[in-house]
Design a protein around this motif. Sequence first.
Motif, PDB file in Angstrom:
ATOM      1  N   GLY A  17      94.930  53.487 -12.495  1.00  0.00           N
ATOM      2  CA  GLY A  17      95.071  52.528 -11.615  1.00  0.00           C
ATOM      3  C   GLY A  17      96.549  51.805 -11.645  1.00  0.00           C
ATOM      4  O   GLY A  17      97.439  52.025 -12.411  1.00  0.00           O
ATOM      5  N   CYS A  18      96.713  51.083 -10.508  1.00  0.00           N
ATOM      6  CA  CYS A  18      97.907  50.309 -10.262  1.00  0.00           C
ATOM      7  C   CYS A  18      97.505  48.826  -9.663  1.00  0.00           C
ATOM      8  O   CYS A  18      96.660  49.007  -8.674  1.00  0.00           O
ATOM      9  CB  CYS A  18      98.769  51.150  -9.678  1.00  0.00           C
ATOM     10  N   LEU A  43      94.804  55.657  -8.415  1.00  0.00           N
ATOM     11  CA  LEU A  43      95.511  56.470  -7.701  1.00  0.00           C
ATOM     12  C   LEU A  43      94.680  57.732  -7.207  1.00  0.00           C
ATOM     13  O   LEU A  43      93.676  57.982  -7.942  1.00  0.00           O
ATOM     14  CB  LEU A  43      96.525  57.084  -8.588  1.00  0.00           C
ATOM     15  N   ASP A  44      94.976  58.020  -6.054  1.00  0.00           N
ATOM     16  CA  ASP A  44      94.300  59.374  -5.608  1.00  0.00           C
ATOM     17  C   ASP A  44      94.851  60.657  -6.244  1.00  0.00           C
ATOM     18  O   ASP A  44      95.999  60.552  -6.726  1.00  0.00           O
ATOM     19  CB  ASP A  44      94.392  59.297  -3.959  1.00  0.00           C
ATOM     20  N   GLU A  45      94.103  61.725  -6.000  1.00  0.00           N
ATOM     21  CA  GLU A  45      94.552  62.905  -6.809  1.00  0.00           C
ATOM     22  C   GLU A  45      96.270  63.398  -6.041  1.00  0.00           C
ATOM     23  O   GLU A  45      96.179  63.178  -4.735  1.00  0.00           O
ATOM     24  CB  GLU A  45      93.856  63.952  -6.325  1.00  0.00           C
ATOM     25  N   ARG A  94      99.998  51.660  -0.939  1.00  0.00           N
ATOM     26  CA  ARG A  94      98.968  51.915  -0.142  1.00  0.00           C
ATOM     27  C   ARG A  94      97.865  51.021  -0.278  1.00  0.00           C
ATOM     28  O   ARG A  94      97.329  50.304   0.445  1.00  0.00           O
ATOM     29  CB  ARG A  94      98.264  53.323  -0.512  1.00  0.00           C
ATOM     30  N   GLU A  95      97.593  50.707  -1.679  1.00  0.00           N
ATOM     31  CA  GLU A  95      96.482  49.641  -1.920  1.00  0.00           C
ATOM     32  C   GLU A  95      96.795  48.149  -1.450  1.00  0.00           C
ATOM     33  O   GLU A  95      95.896  47.763  -0.962  1.00  0.00           O
ATOM     34  CB  GLU A  95      96.126  49.764  -3.487  1.00  0.00           C
ATOM     35  N   VAL A  96      97.943  48.011  -1.310  1.00  0.00           N
ATOM     36  CA  VAL A  96      98.273  46.489  -0.969  1.00  0.00           C
ATOM     37  C   VAL A  96      98.203  46.555   0.497  1.00  0.00           C
ATOM     38  O   VAL A  96      97.706  45.443   0.992  1.00  0.00           O
ATOM     39  CB  VAL A  96      99.661  46.283  -1.541  1.00  0.00           C
ATOM     40  N   LEU A  97      98.646  47.529   1.208  1.00  0.00           N
ATOM     41  CA  LEU A  97      98.640  47.602   2.550  1.00  0.00           C
ATOM     42  C   LEU A  97      96.994  47.693   3.088  1.00  0.00           C
ATOM     43  O   LEU A  97      96.743  46.866   4.045  1.00  0.00           O
ATOM     44  CB  LEU A  97      99.293  48.824   3.096  1.00  0.00           C
ATOM     45  N   GLU A  98      96.185  48.399   2.468  1.00  0.00           N
ATOM     46  CA  GLU A  98      94.892  48.625   2.787  1.00  0.00           C
ATOM     47  C   GLU A  98      94.210  47.030   2.619  1.00  0.00           C
ATOM     48  O   GLU A  98      93.235  46.746   3.236  1.00  0.00           O
ATOM     49  CB  GLU A  98      93.960  49.488   1.877  1.00  0.00           C
ATOM     50  N   SER A 121      88.392  56.146 -20.495  1.00  0.00           N
ATOM     51  CA  SER A 121      89.497  55.369 -20.842  1.00  0.00           C
ATOM     52  C   SER A 121      90.422  54.931 -19.677  1.00  0.00           C
ATOM     53  O   SER A 121      90.217  55.699 -18.571  1.00  0.00           O
ATOM     54  CB  SER A 121      90.306  55.835 -21.696  1.00  0.00           C
ATOM     55  N   ASP A 122      91.231  53.906 -19.777  1.00  0.00           N
ATOM     56  CA  ASP A 122      91.780  53.160 -18.313  1.00  0.00           C
ATOM     57  C   ASP A 122      93.379  53.083 -18.512  1.00  0.00           C
ATOM     58  O   ASP A 122      93.635  52.320 -19.569  1.00  0.00           O
ATOM     59  CB  ASP A 122      91.334  52.205 -18.086  1.00  0.00           C
TER      60      ASP A 122
END
Length: 368
Positions: free
Chosen positions: A197-198, A235-237, A247-251, A276-277
């Motif tokens: 993730g990010c 993250l997407d594949e 992308r996440e921030v914009l969405e 795990s992450d």
Amino acid sequence: STSQHLRYNCSSLSQSQSLDASIIRTNESSAKKCTMMVVTSIIGIFLIAMLSVCRLCSGFTRHSPRPSLQPILRRPIMATPMPMDGCPLPFEIGPYAAAEVTADPSAAGVGEDDGEFLEKLDRSIDFWKENDYTSAWVTIPACRARLVEKLSSSEVNENFGFDLHHVQAADQTIIMKRWLKDGAEDKIPPWATHQVGCAGFVLNDQNEILLIKEWSGPLSNRVPSRQWKMPGGLLDEGESFEEATCREVLEETGVPCEFESILSFWHRHGLKWNKSDLYYVCLLRPKSLELEICPVEVSAAKWMHVDEFLATQDHPLITHVLEKNFLLDGSSEVGSSERLKPTADMKAGAVQWPNRDPFPTYSSIPRK
């Protein structure tokens, strides 16, 4: 006396002329020999050079391996072509000499096709073992899931005893594997154990951080989460950190951003299904300050000055980033005269192996 003198002079002249002619012939002969030696040397050098080029191109040098055209062709390297002809089932060669087959989804409703497939697979496994393949992989469409039970048992057929490796939800397939090197340790790694993730540490020119609050509780009775946090997600594949964070921030907030660097990341274990992450905090510069939140995921969003955050908030990850990357704590006063710069962050670069495309690689670089 005069006659004798004339004969003597004539004889001397004749001898002198003969000697001169001999010298000339000798010089001409030497010159020809020298010319022939030079020409022979040039031809010899040319032939040696051509022979070296021919050997280099043909790959038949005694001590050197054949030079590869991989930098041009960009194809996988295989030391020796693996045999494929004569196998009952069509298959593809995977990494590390793996044999990969796919069950035909069109045979889903015909039970007798299972028997034909299993019989050919049995003989194919014998073929792969004889030809030094390391593992067998079978991709089974969900509509033929009945094959899983038959392939997982070695009681009926000793060539079977496949293990379930993973499920591909995107194309609804089940992937099973069988290690073919009997008596040797199974070297096939398990399916992915981590999620990635990010989060976007979005910092504007006034030293304000973009923060959000998510929803908490059941859909019928949602309430805003207690803490302000950074926008982010998984993250997407096939997605890069740059693409995913922006992308996440914009969405979630409606703010378009420019990726700058990676600031920090954590590595934790024991999540759902024992995953795990890996979670990366990325520094972003906003292209706009206007907010337009996603009401499904986000209850509120705001720009909060770093000084205000340090004085009023206690989010552990954001606090860690401010302390370690910006050397700020609760006693710091930042102001708004100049945008904060991290003391060190991870900038994108590239590492490239021969015959492969470059891989994005992030390195910690101190800021001047």
